[in-house]
Scaffold this motif. Structure first.
Motif, PDB file in Angstrom:
ATOM      1  N   LYS A 207     -10.106  -5.287   0.043  1.00  0.00           N
ATOM      2  CA  LYS A 207      -9.805  -3.867   0.216  1.00  0.00           C
ATOM      3  C   LYS A 207     -10.723  -3.278   1.280  1.00  0.00           C
ATOM      4  O   LYS A 207     -11.874  -3.709   1.436  1.00  0.00           O
ATOM      5  CB  LYS A 207     -10.010  -3.106  -1.097  1.00  0.00           C
ATOM      6  N   ASP A 208     -10.230  -2.273   2.007  1.00  0.00           N
ATOM      7  CA  ASP A 208     -11.086  -1.599   2.972  1.00  0.00           C
ATOM      8  C   ASP A 208     -11.816  -0.442   2.299  1.00  0.00           C
ATOM      9  O   ASP A 208     -11.705  -0.247   1.080  1.00  0.00           O
ATOM     10  CB  ASP A 208     -10.283  -1.127   4.186  1.00  0.00           C
ATOM     11  N   ALA A 209     -12.566   0.339   3.074  1.00  0.00           N
ATOM     12  CA  ALA A 209     -13.384   1.417   2.522  1.00  0.00           C
ATOM     13  C   ALA A 209     -12.548   2.487   1.838  1.00  0.00           C
ATOM     14  O   ALA A 209     -13.037   3.211   0.961  1.00  0.00           O
ATOM     15  CB  ALA A 209     -14.231   2.036   3.633  1.00  0.00           C
ATOM     16  N   ASN A 210     -11.282   2.601   2.229  1.00  0.00           N
ATOM     17  CA  ASN A 210     -10.404   3.619   1.642  1.00  0.00           C
ATOM     18  C   ASN A 210      -9.541   3.077   0.506  1.00  0.00           C
ATOM     19  O   ASN A 210      -8.685   3.797  -0.026  1.00  0.00           O
ATOM     20  CB  ASN A 210      -9.499   4.207   2.726  1.00  0.00           C
TER      21      ASN A 210
ATOM     22  N   ARG B 215      -1.995  -4.712  11.941  1.00  0.00           N
ATOM     23  CA  ARG B 215      -3.109  -4.393  11.036  1.00  0.00           C
ATOM     24  C   ARG B 215      -4.050  -3.343  11.592  1.00  0.00           C
ATOM     25  O   ARG B 215      -4.655  -2.573  10.823  1.00  0.00           O
ATOM     26  CB  ARG B 215      -3.882  -5.681  10.702  1.00  0.00           C
ATOM     27  N   ASP B 216      -4.177  -3.251  12.917  1.00  0.00           N
ATOM     28  CA  ASP B 216      -5.107  -2.271  13.503  1.00  0.00           C
ATOM     29  C   ASP B 216      -4.637  -0.833  13.332  1.00  0.00           C
ATOM     30  O   ASP B 216      -5.447   0.103  13.451  1.00  0.00           O
ATOM     31  CB  ASP B 216      -5.306  -2.560  14.995  1.00  0.00           C
TER      32      ASP B 216
ATOM     33  N   ASP C 288       0.787  -1.230   0.000  1.00  0.00           N
ATOM     34  CA  ASP C 288       0.000   0.000   0.000  1.00  0.00           C
ATOM     35  C   ASP C 288       0.822   1.284   0.000  1.00  0.00           C
ATOM     36  O   ASP C 288       0.256   2.364  -0.057  1.00  0.00           O
ATOM     37  CB  ASP C 288      -0.911   0.014   1.238  1.00  0.00           C
TER      38      ASP C 288
ATOM     39  N   TYR D 130      -7.412   0.513   0.717  1.00  0.00           N
ATOM     40  CA  TYR D 130      -6.176  -0.120   1.166  1.00  0.00           C
ATOM     41  C   TYR D 130      -6.400  -1.618   1.380  1.00  0.00           C
ATOM     42  O   TYR D 130      -7.521  -2.079   1.566  1.00  0.00           O
ATOM     43  CB  TYR D 130      -5.674   0.533   2.452  1.00  0.00           C
ATOM     44  N   SER D 131      -5.300  -2.351   1.386  1.00  0.00           N
ATOM     45  CA  SER D 131      -5.371  -3.820   1.412  1.00  0.00           C
ATOM     46  C   SER D 131      -5.789  -4.355   2.779  1.00  0.00           C
ATOM     47  O   SER D 131      -5.407  -3.822   3.816  1.00  0.00           O
ATOM     48  CB  SER D 131      -4.013  -4.413   1.044  1.00  0.00           C
ATOM     49  N   LYS D 132      -6.565  -5.434   2.743  1.00  0.00           N
ATOM     50  CA  LYS D 132      -6.830  -6.242   3.924  1.00  0.00           C
ATOM     51  C   LYS D 132      -6.009  -7.517   3.795  1.00  0.00           C
ATOM     52  O   LYS D 132      -5.899  -8.079   2.702  1.00  0.00           O
ATOM     53  CB  LYS D 132      -8.325  -6.592   4.027  1.00  0.00           C
TER      54      LYS D 132
END
Length: 230
Positions: free
Chosen positions: A142-145, A180-181, A90, A147-149
């Motif tokens: 992917k998250d809401a923005n 990750r948090d 990312d 970026y990778s999960k």
């Protein structure tokens, strides 16, 4: 057996010491390579500090992790210092989104971890605190923005910026702790003349984790102080 344990502890102390002095990804025992130090690279220092923090986590109630401390940011007089936490997958998107520059052309994508946690002679010392076999994180969405999960924590990449220009960086090996948090977030450093942020980073037990025993999480300091007062 007692002598062997003492030797292992001494070796670990030497490892921590050289990691702090070198502040680079150069092997701690190769003195001839010290001339090749990349002064921007604080990878060894961050990992050594993370190991120490985790080893001490059971002995202290307050388990805060200061990501600015390892960059010696306390020596700065300016208040335009921001740390960004990301990863190799990312980092290009984050740099574009946050309009970060790299005027020194630091190649922070080159890294080498010098960690003894996978060596047999250290295993009794480290116990079950860290994962011995390194696994690579896989992107699962992917998250809401955008970026990778990840299925497990990736290696964390921390960018230290001044006026939004990269001046130093560090990696945290994903075998040590789940990041990750706090991934793809930014944290501003406040000088003593300003208010302190009400958000800090804390080492916590990763109760649901299968790869890491600990994780780095955000914590609201005001709530934390209230809990301690009760």
């Amino acid at each position: 057996m007692k002598t062997k344990k003492i030797i292992i502890i001494l070796l670990f102390v030497i490892y921590i010491a050289f990691s702090y002095v070198a502040n680079s990804n150069v092997s701690m025992f190769k003195y001839s390579e010290f001339a090749k130090l990349n002064l921007y690279d604080y990878t060894n220092r961050f990992n050594a500090s993370t190991i120490c923090d985790i080893k001490n986590v059971n002995y202290y109630d307050r388990r805060y992790s200061n990501i600015f401390r390892e960059f010696d940011v306390y020596y700065y007089n300016e208040n335009k210092i921001i740390c960004y936490v990301t990863n190799l997958t990312d980092v290009d998107k984050l740099i574009e989104d946050e309009k970060i520059t790299n005027t020194s052309n630091i190649d922070f994508k080159k890294h080498k971890f010098n960690l003894p946690i996978d060596k047999e002679e250290y295993q009794n010392f480290f116990g079950d605190d860290f994962t011995k076999v390194k696994q690579e994180a896989k992107v699962i969405g992917k998250d809401a923005n955008g970026y990778s999960k990840f299925d497990i924590s990736p290696d964390a990449l921390i960018l230290l910026t001044e006026d939004n220009n990269i001046i130093s960086y560090a990696y945290i090996d994903n075998r040590l702790i789940d990041t990750r948090d706090i991934m793809n977030k930014k944290y501003k450093y406040y000088t003593s003349s300003e208010r302190y942020s009400d958000i800090d980073i804390k080492i916590d037990y990763d109760k649901n984790g299968t790869y890491n025993k600990y994780k780095l999480v955000e914590v609201k300091l005001e709530k934390e102080y209230k809990d301690e007062d009760n």
